[in-house]
Design an enzyme around this catalytic site. Sequence first.
Site, PDB file in Angstrom:
ATOM      1  N   LYS A  31     -66.595   6.116  63.022  1.00 24.21           N
ATOM      2  CA  LYS A  31     -66.144   4.967  63.841  1.00 24.21           C
ATOM      3  C   LYS A  31     -67.101   4.719  65.005  1.00 24.21           C
ATOM      4  O   LYS A  31     -66.693   4.723  66.172  1.00 24.21           O
ATOM      5  CB  LYS A  31     -64.724   5.206  64.356  1.00 24.21           C
ATOM      6  N   THR A  87     -54.393   2.079  62.314  1.00 24.96           N
ATOM      7  CA  THR A  87     -53.046   1.988  61.731  1.00 24.96           C
ATOM      8  C   THR A  87     -51.996   2.663  62.615  1.00 24.96           C
ATOM      9  O   THR A  87     -50.803   2.562  62.349  1.00 24.96           O
ATOM     10  CB  THR A  87     -53.020   2.623  60.330  1.00 24.96           C
ATOM     11  N   ASP A 138     -66.512   9.090  58.407  1.00 20.16           N
ATOM     12  CA  ASP A 138     -65.651   8.239  59.246  1.00 20.16           C
ATOM     13  C   ASP A 138     -65.884   8.573  60.720  1.00 20.16           C
ATOM     14  O   ASP A 138     -65.079   9.253  61.343  1.00 20.16           O
ATOM     15  CB  ASP A 138     -64.197   8.511  58.826  1.00 20.16           C
ATOM     16  N   ASP A 197     -59.242  16.632  57.835  1.00 21.87           N
ATOM     17  CA  ASP A 197     -59.154  16.663  59.294  1.00 21.87           C
ATOM     18  C   ASP A 197     -58.808  18.068  59.765  1.00 21.87           C
ATOM     19  O   ASP A 197     -57.648  18.417  59.956  1.00 21.87           O
ATOM     20  CB  ASP A 197     -58.077  15.660  59.768  1.00 21.87           C
ATOM     21  N   LYS A 246     -62.967  12.357  52.973  1.00 25.74           N
ATOM     22  CA  LYS A 246     -63.296  11.646  54.220  1.00 25.74           C
ATOM     23  C   LYS A 246     -63.513  12.699  55.298  1.00 25.74           C
ATOM     24  O   LYS A 246     -62.640  13.507  55.574  1.00 25.74           O
ATOM     25  CB  LYS A 246     -62.175  10.693  54.624  1.00 25.74           C
ATOM     26  N   HIS A 259     -69.238   3.089  67.839  1.00 17.64           N
ATOM     27  CA  HIS A 259     -68.916   1.957  68.722  1.00 17.64           C
ATOM     28  C   HIS A 259     -69.725   2.129  70.006  1.00 17.64           C
ATOM     29  O   HIS A 259     -69.417   2.972  70.843  1.00 17.64           O
ATOM     30  CB  HIS A 259     -67.406   1.965  69.030  1.00 17.64           C
ATOM     31  N   ASP A 260     -70.788   1.314  70.140  1.00 20.24           N
ATOM     32  CA  ASP A 260     -71.652   1.410  71.326  1.00 20.24           C
ATOM     33  C   ASP A 260     -72.484   0.132  71.346  1.00 20.24           C
ATOM     34  O   ASP A 260     -72.196  -0.807  70.586  1.00 20.24           O
ATOM     35  CB  ASP A 260     -72.532   2.675  71.214  1.00 20.24           C
ATOM     36  N   ILE A 261     -73.523   0.063  72.169  1.00 19.06           N
ATOM     37  CA  ILE A 261     -74.376  -1.129  72.137  1.00 19.06           C
ATOM     38  C   ILE A 261     -75.159  -1.130  70.814  1.00 19.06           C
ATOM     39  O   ILE A 261     -75.343  -0.078  70.198  1.00 19.06           O
ATOM     40  CB  ILE A 261     -75.336  -1.177  73.358  1.00 19.06           C
ATOM     41  N   ARG A 281     -52.772  14.105  55.706  1.00 22.77           N
ATOM     42  CA  ARG A 281     -51.742  15.142  55.813  1.00 22.77           C
ATOM     43  C   ARG A 281     -50.795  15.248  54.617  1.00 22.77           C
ATOM     44  O   ARG A 281     -50.379  16.372  54.291  1.00 22.77           O
ATOM     45  CB  ARG A 281     -50.995  14.972  57.134  1.00 22.77           C
TER      46      ARG A 281
HETATM   47  O1  C5P Z   1     -53.182  12.375  57.786  1.00 20.16           O
HETATM   48  P1  C5P Z   1     -53.300  10.885  57.585  1.00 20.16           P
HETATM   49  O2  C5P Z   1     -53.037  10.458  56.156  1.00 20.16           O
HETATM   50  O3  C5P Z   1     -52.521  10.096  58.606  1.00 20.16           O
HETATM   51  O4  C5P Z   1     -54.866  10.611  57.845  1.00 20.16           O
HETATM   52  C1  C5P Z   1     -55.384   9.317  57.986  1.00 20.16           C
HETATM   53  C2  C5P Z   1     -56.847   9.400  58.255  1.00 20.16           C
HETATM   54  O5  C5P Z   1     -57.370   8.081  58.326  1.00 20.16           O
HETATM   55  C3  C5P Z   1     -57.212  10.091  59.571  1.00 20.16           C
HETATM   56  O6  C5P Z   1     -58.400  10.835  59.317  1.00 20.16           O
HETATM   57  C4  C5P Z   1     -57.499   8.959  60.523  1.00 20.16           C
HETATM   58  O7  C5P Z   1     -58.504   9.303  61.448  1.00 20.16           O
HETATM   59  C5  C5P Z   1     -58.012   7.860  59.572  1.00 20.16           C
HETATM   60  N1  C5P Z   1     -57.838   6.481  60.009  1.00 20.16           N
HETATM   61  C6  C5P Z   1     -56.601   5.947  60.321  1.00 20.16           C
HETATM   62  N2  C5P Z   1     -56.503   4.627  60.726  1.00 20.16           N
HETATM   63  C7  C5P Z   1     -57.581   3.858  60.792  1.00 20.16           C
HETATM   64  C8  C5P Z   1     -58.836   4.390  60.461  1.00 20.16           C
HETATM   65  C9  C5P Z   1     -58.921   5.704  60.056  1.00 20.16           C
HETATM   66  O8  C5P Z   1     -55.596   6.621  60.227  1.00 20.16           O
HETATM   67  N3  C5P Z   1     -57.442   2.591  61.118  1.00 20.16           N
END
Ligand code: C5P
Length: 235
Positions: free
Chosen positions: A62, A123, A60, A11, A33, A64-66, A214
């Site tokens: 995500k 999450t 990743d 990220d 990812k 989300h649309d029609i 992170r």
């Molecule tokens: O840095 P960290 O370990 O929190 O990164 C989690 C990664 O997982 C981020 O890239 C975040 O966009 C992704 N993610 C998430 N929760 C979800 C889906 C994806 O944290 N439900």
Amino acid sequence: MSTNPIFCAIDTPDTARACALAESLGGAVGGLKIGLEYFNAHGMAGYQKLAAFETPIFLDLKLHDIPNTVASAVRALAPLQPALLNVHAGGGAAMMQAASDAAQEAKDKGLRVPAMLGVTIMTSLADADLHQMGIAGTAQEQVLRLAHLAQKNGMDGVVCSAHEIAILRAELGPDFKLIVPGIRPAGSATQDQKRVMTPAEAQKVGADILVIGRPITGADAPRQAALDIAAQLSA
Ligand code: C5P
């Protein structure tokens, strides 16, 4: 695919940093990812720079649309041949099925068909956040509802928090992939994640892939941090 279940979330909008991470993590993680931050900054060309390091990639985005728009987006991404690609399960049954059907078309073009995943509940959201959005009940109930919908509509797995793994495994069977972010090694900062678990615990309860950002990318020595986490996991 490697048996190392760690996918490191790259990220950053900085290509040089992303490439340096991809290079240093080679062999220390099972995959990378690539998400909204990097992809929106650098697009398909940026993706290909990271793909050159030959580590499996979970794209990743995500979606989300029609249904028609999501299916078109999946087709547009097919040349990248990610190992995994995701859509929001909240987009509904028809949207997930359209995404799955579009992903299958890659086969006719001689391209890899990505494993398709439904994102359940982020999450970073807890029950109170869902109540604010008018979703009654618990995050776990909503995750379960969305995961069943995902399984019935062409998804190969879901993205969920570690706290839902055990119940999803029991209800959805051994082959449905459970991809789990919100993983935090014991003692590390939770940051904006709310429903967290340690890598070893998450693996023990049945996660297929641990998405860790992170705690690896923010460490002084990211490769060593990944190796340290991998050492806590069973092969
Ligand atoms: O840095 P960290 O370990 O929190 O990164 C989690 C990664 O997982 C981020 O890239 C975040 O966009 C992704 N993610 C998430 N929760 C979800 C889906 C994806 O944290 N439900």
